[in-house]
Design a protein around this motif. Structure first.
Motif, PDB file in Angstrom:
ATOM      1  N   ILE A  29       0.829  -1.206   0.000  1.00  0.00           N
ATOM      2  CA  ILE A  29       0.000   0.000   0.000  1.00  0.00           C
ATOM      3  C   ILE A  29       0.862   1.253   0.000  1.00  0.00           C
ATOM      4  CG2 ILE A  29      -1.828   1.235   1.211  1.00  0.00           C
ATOM      5  CD1 ILE A  29      -2.618  -1.408   2.507  1.00  0.00           C
ATOM      6  N   GLY A  30       2.001   1.180   0.676  1.00  0.00           N
ATOM      7  CA  GLY A  30       2.893   2.339   0.718  1.00  0.00           C
ATOM      8  C   GLY A  30       3.062   2.876   2.122  1.00  0.00           C
ATOM      9  N   GLN A  31       4.304   3.027   2.545  1.00  0.00           N
ATOM     10  CA  GLN A  31       4.632   3.465   3.911  1.00  0.00           C
ATOM     11  C   GLN A  31       4.016   4.814   4.249  1.00  0.00           C
ATOM     12  OE1 GLN A  31       6.016   2.029   6.326  1.00  0.00           O
ATOM     13  NE2 GLN A  31       7.420   0.436   5.623  1.00  0.00           N
ATOM     14  N   LEU A  32       3.939   5.696   3.247  1.00  0.00           N
ATOM     15  CA  LEU A  32       3.527   7.069   3.528  1.00  0.00           C
ATOM     16  C   LEU A  32       2.011   7.240   3.595  1.00  0.00           C
ATOM     17  CD1 LEU A  32       6.080   9.160   1.436  1.00  0.00           C
ATOM     18  CD2 LEU A  32       5.960   8.875   3.928  1.00  0.00           C
TER      19      LEU A  32
ATOM     20  N   MET B  57      -8.098  -5.195   0.624  1.00  0.00           N
ATOM     21  CA  MET B  57      -8.047  -6.544   0.068  1.00  0.00           C
ATOM     22  C   MET B  57      -7.153  -6.711  -1.153  1.00  0.00           C
ATOM     23  SD  MET B  57      -9.238  -9.217   1.374  1.00  0.00           S
ATOM     24  CE  MET B  57      -9.797 -10.459   0.179  1.00  0.00           C
ATOM     25  N   THR B  58      -6.761  -5.629  -1.780  1.00  0.00           N
ATOM     26  CA  THR B  58      -6.010  -5.783  -3.024  1.00  0.00           C
ATOM     27  C   THR B  58      -4.644  -6.435  -2.791  1.00  0.00           C
ATOM     28  OG1 THR B  58      -7.141  -3.898  -3.986  1.00  0.00           O
ATOM     29  CG2 THR B  58      -5.090  -4.560  -5.026  1.00  0.00           C
ATOM     30  N   ALA B  59      -3.946  -5.976  -1.747  1.00  0.00           N
ATOM     31  CA  ALA B  59      -2.629  -6.559  -1.472  1.00  0.00           C
ATOM     32  C   ALA B  59      -2.733  -8.048  -1.115  1.00  0.00           C
ATOM     33  CB  ALA B  59      -1.922  -5.766  -0.368  1.00  0.00           C
ATOM     34  N   PRO B  60      -3.657  -8.449  -0.222  1.00  0.00           N
ATOM     35  CA  PRO B  60      -3.796  -9.891   0.044  1.00  0.00           C
ATOM     36  C   PRO B  60      -4.150 -10.711  -1.193  1.00  0.00           C
ATOM     37  CG  PRO B  60      -4.884  -8.641   1.764  1.00  0.00           C
ATOM     38  CD  PRO B  60      -4.468  -7.652   0.713  1.00  0.00           C
TER      39      PRO B  60
ATOM     40  N   ARG C 218      -6.086   8.885  -6.038  1.00  0.00           N
ATOM     41  CA  ARG C 218      -6.303   7.792  -5.108  1.00  0.00           C
ATOM     42  C   ARG C 218      -5.230   7.848  -4.024  1.00  0.00           C
ATOM     43  NH1 ARG C 218     -10.253   4.919  -4.473  1.00  0.00           N
ATOM     44  NH2 ARG C 218     -10.995   7.031  -4.310  1.00  0.00           N
ATOM     45  N   GLY C 219      -5.590   7.422  -2.830  1.00  0.00           N
ATOM     46  CA  GLY C 219      -4.665   7.538  -1.722  1.00  0.00           C
ATOM     47  C   GLY C 219      -3.548   6.509  -1.736  1.00  0.00           C
ATOM     48  N   LEU C 220      -3.795   5.383  -2.381  1.00  0.00           N
ATOM     49  CA  LEU C 220      -2.831   4.296  -2.278  1.00  0.00           C
ATOM     50  C   LEU C 220      -1.807   4.380  -3.404  1.00  0.00           C
ATOM     51  CD1 LEU C 220      -5.483   1.567  -1.425  1.00  0.00           C
ATOM     52  CD2 LEU C 220      -4.442   3.315   0.025  1.00  0.00           C
ATOM     53  N   ASP C 221      -0.570   4.063  -3.020  1.00  0.00           N
ATOM     54  CA  ASP C 221       0.558   4.265  -3.936  1.00  0.00           C
ATOM     55  C   ASP C 221       0.501   3.431  -5.203  1.00  0.00           C
ATOM     56  OD1 ASP C 221       1.548   6.025  -2.195  1.00  0.00           O
ATOM     57  OD2 ASP C 221       3.290   4.845  -1.557  1.00  0.00           O
ATOM     58  N   TYR C 222      -0.199   2.284  -5.142  1.00  0.00           N
ATOM     59  CA  TYR C 222      -0.037   1.346  -6.241  1.00  0.00           C
ATOM     60  C   TYR C 222      -0.834   1.684  -7.509  1.00  0.00           C
ATOM     61  CZ  TYR C 222      -3.975  -0.936  -3.706  1.00  0.00           C
ATOM     62  OH  TYR C 222      -5.130  -1.222  -3.040  1.00  0.00           O
ATOM     63  N   TYR C 223      -1.624   2.741  -7.482  1.00  0.00           N
ATOM     64  CA  TYR C 223      -2.443   3.029  -8.659  1.00  0.00           C
ATOM     65  C   TYR C 223      -1.653   3.616  -9.830  1.00  0.00           C
ATOM     66  CZ  TYR C 223      -6.735   1.975  -6.192  1.00  0.00           C
ATOM     67  OH  TYR C 223      -7.729   1.321  -5.528  1.00  0.00           O
ATOM     68  N   THR C 224      -2.014   3.181 -11.039  1.00  0.00           N
ATOM     69  CA  THR C 224      -1.450   3.738 -12.267  1.00  0.00           C
ATOM     70  C   THR C 224      -2.598   3.949 -13.246  1.00  0.00           C
ATOM     71  OG1 THR C 224      -1.098   1.486 -13.068  1.00  0.00           O
ATOM     72  CG2 THR C 224       0.791   2.591 -12.088  1.00  0.00           C
ATOM     73  N   ARG C 225      -2.430   4.880 -14.132  1.00  0.00           N
ATOM     74  CA  ARG C 225      -3.412   5.126 -15.194  1.00  0.00           C
ATOM     75  C   ARG C 225      -4.830   5.328 -14.645  1.00  0.00           C
ATOM     76  NH1 ARG C 225      -1.098   1.451 -20.258  1.00  0.00           N
ATOM     77  NH2 ARG C 225       0.714   2.798 -20.567  1.00  0.00           N
ATOM     78  N   THR C 226      -5.756   4.464 -15.036  1.00  0.00           N
ATOM     79  CA  THR C 226      -7.164   4.693 -14.699  1.00  0.00           C
ATOM     80  C   THR C 226      -7.432   4.680 -13.194  1.00  0.00           C
ATOM     81  OG1 THR C 226      -7.666   3.451 -16.711  1.00  0.00           O
ATOM     82  CG2 THR C 226      -9.511   3.947 -15.214  1.00  0.00           C
TER      83      THR C 226
ATOM     84  N   LEU D 167       1.820  -1.849 -11.074  1.00  0.00           N
ATOM     85  CA  LEU D 167       3.142  -1.978 -10.439  1.00  0.00           C
ATOM     86  C   LEU D 167       3.138  -2.830  -9.182  1.00  0.00           C
ATOM     87  CD1 LEU D 167       4.088   1.789 -10.759  1.00  0.00           C
ATOM     88  CD2 LEU D 167       4.660  -0.077 -12.332  1.00  0.00           C
ATOM     89  N   LEU D 168       1.952  -3.176  -8.712  1.00  0.00           N
ATOM     90  CA  LEU D 168       1.868  -3.854  -7.409  1.00  0.00           C
ATOM     91  C   LEU D 168       2.510  -5.239  -7.422  1.00  0.00           C
ATOM     92  CD1 LEU D 168       0.886  -3.932  -4.492  1.00  0.00           C
ATOM     93  CD2 LEU D 168      -1.320  -4.770  -5.317  1.00  0.00           C
ATOM     94  N   ALA D 169       2.249  -6.018  -8.459  1.00  0.00           N
ATOM     95  CA  ALA D 169       2.742  -7.396  -8.489  1.00  0.00           C
ATOM     96  C   ALA D 169       4.260  -7.425  -8.333  1.00  0.00           C
ATOM     97  CB  ALA D 169       2.324  -8.068  -9.794  1.00  0.00           C
ATOM     98  N   LYS D 170       4.932  -6.568  -9.047  1.00  0.00           N
ATOM     99  CA  LYS D 170       6.380  -6.528  -8.986  1.00  0.00           C
ATOM    100  C   LYS D 170       6.857  -6.072  -7.601  1.00  0.00           C
ATOM    101  CE  LYS D 170       9.758  -6.522 -12.399  1.00  0.00           C
ATOM    102  NZ  LYS D 170      10.346  -5.838 -13.539  1.00  0.00           N
ATOM    103  N   GLU D 171       6.163  -5.100  -7.049  1.00  0.00           N
ATOM    104  CA  GLU D 171       6.492  -4.592  -5.720  1.00  0.00           C
ATOM    105  C   GLU D 171       6.441  -5.721  -4.695  1.00  0.00           C
ATOM    106  OE1 GLU D 171       7.446  -1.505  -4.940  1.00  0.00           O
ATOM    107  OE2 GLU D 171       7.732  -2.241  -2.888  1.00  0.00           O
ATOM    108  N   LEU D 172       5.564  -6.697  -4.932  1.00  0.00           N
ATOM    109  CA  LEU D 172       5.427  -7.824  -4.005  1.00  0.00           C
ATOM    110  C   LEU D 172       6.209  -9.039  -4.496  1.00  0.00           C
ATOM    111  CD1 LEU D 172       1.619  -7.461  -3.136  1.00  0.00           C
ATOM    112  CD2 LEU D 172       3.592  -6.724  -1.787  1.00  0.00           C
ATOM    113  N   ASP D 173       7.242  -8.810  -5.269  1.00  0.00           N
ATOM    114  CA  ASP D 173       8.154  -9.862  -5.736  1.00  0.00           C
ATOM    115  C   ASP D 173       7.498 -10.881  -6.659  1.00  0.00           C
ATOM    116  OD1 ASP D 173      10.095  -8.667  -4.091  1.00  0.00           O
ATOM    117  OD2 ASP D 173       9.390  -9.833  -2.360  1.00  0.00           O
ATOM    118  N   GLY D 174       6.445 -10.474  -7.322  1.00  0.00           N
ATOM    119  CA  GLY D 174       5.799 -11.378  -8.265  1.00  0.00           C
ATOM    120  C   GLY D 174       6.210 -11.033  -9.677  1.00  0.00           C
ATOM    121  N   PRO D 175       5.732 -11.811 -10.647  1.00  0.00           N
ATOM    122  CA  PRO D 175       6.011 -11.485 -12.048  1.00  0.00           C
ATOM    123  C   PRO D 175       5.255 -10.219 -12.429  1.00  0.00           C
ATOM    124  CG  PRO D 175       4.420 -13.268 -11.909  1.00  0.00           C
ATOM    125  CD  PRO D 175       4.853 -12.979 -10.500  1.00  0.00           C
TER     126      PRO D 175
END
Length: 421
Positions: A53-56, A81-84, A256-264, A287-295
RNA sequence: GUGAGUGUAGCUCAGUUGGUUAGAGCACCAGAUUGUGGCUCUGGGGGUCGUGGGUUCAAAUCCCAUCACUCACCCCA
């Protein structure tokens, strides 16, 4: 007296049917759109949210219920729920089973905020995520799905606002452009905005303060500084929404408040609500998947607040389901009739009819009152006469009529009557 | 974290410038109808007036503190 924790709610039997009906409607619509349910644990490693979600963000920096378990592991009750979902997607390698995974959820979430109208410490969200596609048509499907659920529910007074927050390629330089604009007059902005200037300059744009809005009049707009790819993506989203006849307004200040949003990004609000008027928020998060060490996995989704939705429904007078009526109440008179009652209850219940008797040793009058209170369809009266003649006196409560029915015919009689209703 | 508002019966609320035993409606229970609900009528039970302290001959009422709830800011579903 031990009281419930601040910001939590008991859902009592009288309101539970509304929840059940809403959940059924959500599940049904999700399946029609070919989304499938995922359930994840109520708690996760704190790290998941800190990184996802982002530290800040406010959520991570001050709203999480975080604690140490006996093994000194740091755990957190999930605040969204998005991160889980993304964690489970990566951990279970769903990307290897299908190129596109369409997931939905209904789950309780926890945030330690000060409660107010439409804001609780334990609340419920439902949502959907399309994992594995960067297609703007997938963005539109997500928006359409959310709008369709609200429309199926019967909500009328809702508005959809959309925007594009670009991607790092165009957002990072834009932030600098924006800060360049703000800097000369920073001291004229409100205290909150002076803080936002450092933490998240985009937020300055949607400040409600009149003075700040004045100052923002000529500020550079993000949607005018999108790179070509983001611009094309946004155009396709708008074009397709229009083609589907989904009304929307563009809000260049929507962030949006959460860091992981891009585009729409998008938000659905209801005028039936108080200050907390957003019933749904969502967008793309490539960008979230990569941030969580996923593909590397492009994804888009939405989350909607159940409590806020229910408040909006109540304000618009929408009732999905009433308390179910009781089919049968056995009114027993005397010891022998009382002792016979459980057998009849079991027999009636085994046919799928709801049935009840008196467990408080009440008078016939009080038993009738109880049957009436529960909006019973049929009262089976069992007293000495009935026992002797092997028949029930059946009272049709809606009509007020009374007839006698032999013991061995009573089940088929009840079934026939209730089907007839 | 900050600000404002509100705490009287299960619920919604009255309670006059401090003045006898704190009220109403709804809900609950019972009777009118000794084997019958809904409507009506009659009666009944239920309150440490959020809590603690203070002022006073006297406090639900005035003062202070505290707690809880609500709404709003922030932020978000």
């Amino acid at each position: 007296m031990i009281k419930r924790i601040k910001g939590t709610q008991d859902i009592l039997p009288e309101t539970s049917p509304q929840w059940i009906a809403l959940e059924e409607l959500i599940r049904k619509t999700m399946l029609v759109y070919n989304f499938h349910e995922m359930r994840t644990p109520i708690f996760e490693q704190t790290q998941l949210f800190a990184r996802g979600i982002g530290q800040l963000t406010d959520i991570v920096s001050k709203e999480m219920y975080t604690f140490l378990d006996r093994g000194k592991k740091q755990l957190t009750l999930k605040p969204e729920m998005t991160a889980p979902i993304m964690r489970a997607y990566i951990e279970n390698k769903l990307y290897a089973r299908a190129p596109l995974n369409k997931i939905y959820y209904i789950a309780p979430l926890f945030r330690q905020e000060n409660p107010q109208a439409g804001r609780l410490r334990q609340f419920h969200q439902f949502g959907a995520e399309s994992l594995g596609t960067a297609d703007p048509l997938a963005d539109v499907e997500i928006i359409d799905l959310a709008m369709t659920i609200f429309s199926n529910v019967g909500l009328k007074k809702i508005d959809l606002r959309i925007n594009s927050v670009g991607d790092p390629k165009c957002r990072t330089p834009y932030k600098e452009t924006l800060k360049d604009y703000i800097r000369p007059r920073l001291d004229q902005y409100c205290e909150d905005c002076q803080r936002r200037y450092e933490e998240n300059p985009l937020r300055v744009l949607d400040c409600k303060n009149d003075i700040c809005q004045q100052l923002n009049q000529n500020a550079p707009k993000l949607n005018e500084h999108l790179c070509q790819d983001c611009e094309n993506h946004y155009a396709k989203v708008k074009e397709t929404l229009s083609a589907l006849g989904i009304p929307f307004t563009e809000d260049p200040y929507l962030v949006r408040g959460l860091d992981y949003y891009t585009r729409t990004v998008f938000e659905i609000t209801s005028e039936a609500l108080g200050a907390q008027n957003a019933i749904c928020g969502g967008g793309r998060y490539d960008l979230l998947a990569k941030e969580l060490d996923g593909p590397d996995t492009p994804a888009v989704g939405f989350a909607a607040g159940m409590e806020r939705l229910l408040i909006a429904m109540q304000q618009e007078g929408i009732v999905l389901k009433e308390l179910p009526r009781l089919d049968v109440f056995i009114v027993a008179l005397g010891e022998q009739a009382r002792n016979e009652s459980p057998r009849w209850l079991k027999k009636i219940r085994s046919k799928g009819l709801s049935a009840e008797m008196d467990y408080l040793g009440r008078s016939i009058k009080a038993q009738m009152r109880e049957a009436n209170r529960q909006k019973t369809r049929f009262v089976l009266l069992l007293g000495e006469n009935e026992l002797n003649q092997k028949q029930f006196t059946v009272k049709l409560m809606d009509k007020g009529e009374q007839i006698t029915v032999p013991f061995d015919e009573v089940i088929s009689f009840l079934k026939k009557q209730i089907v007839a209703d």
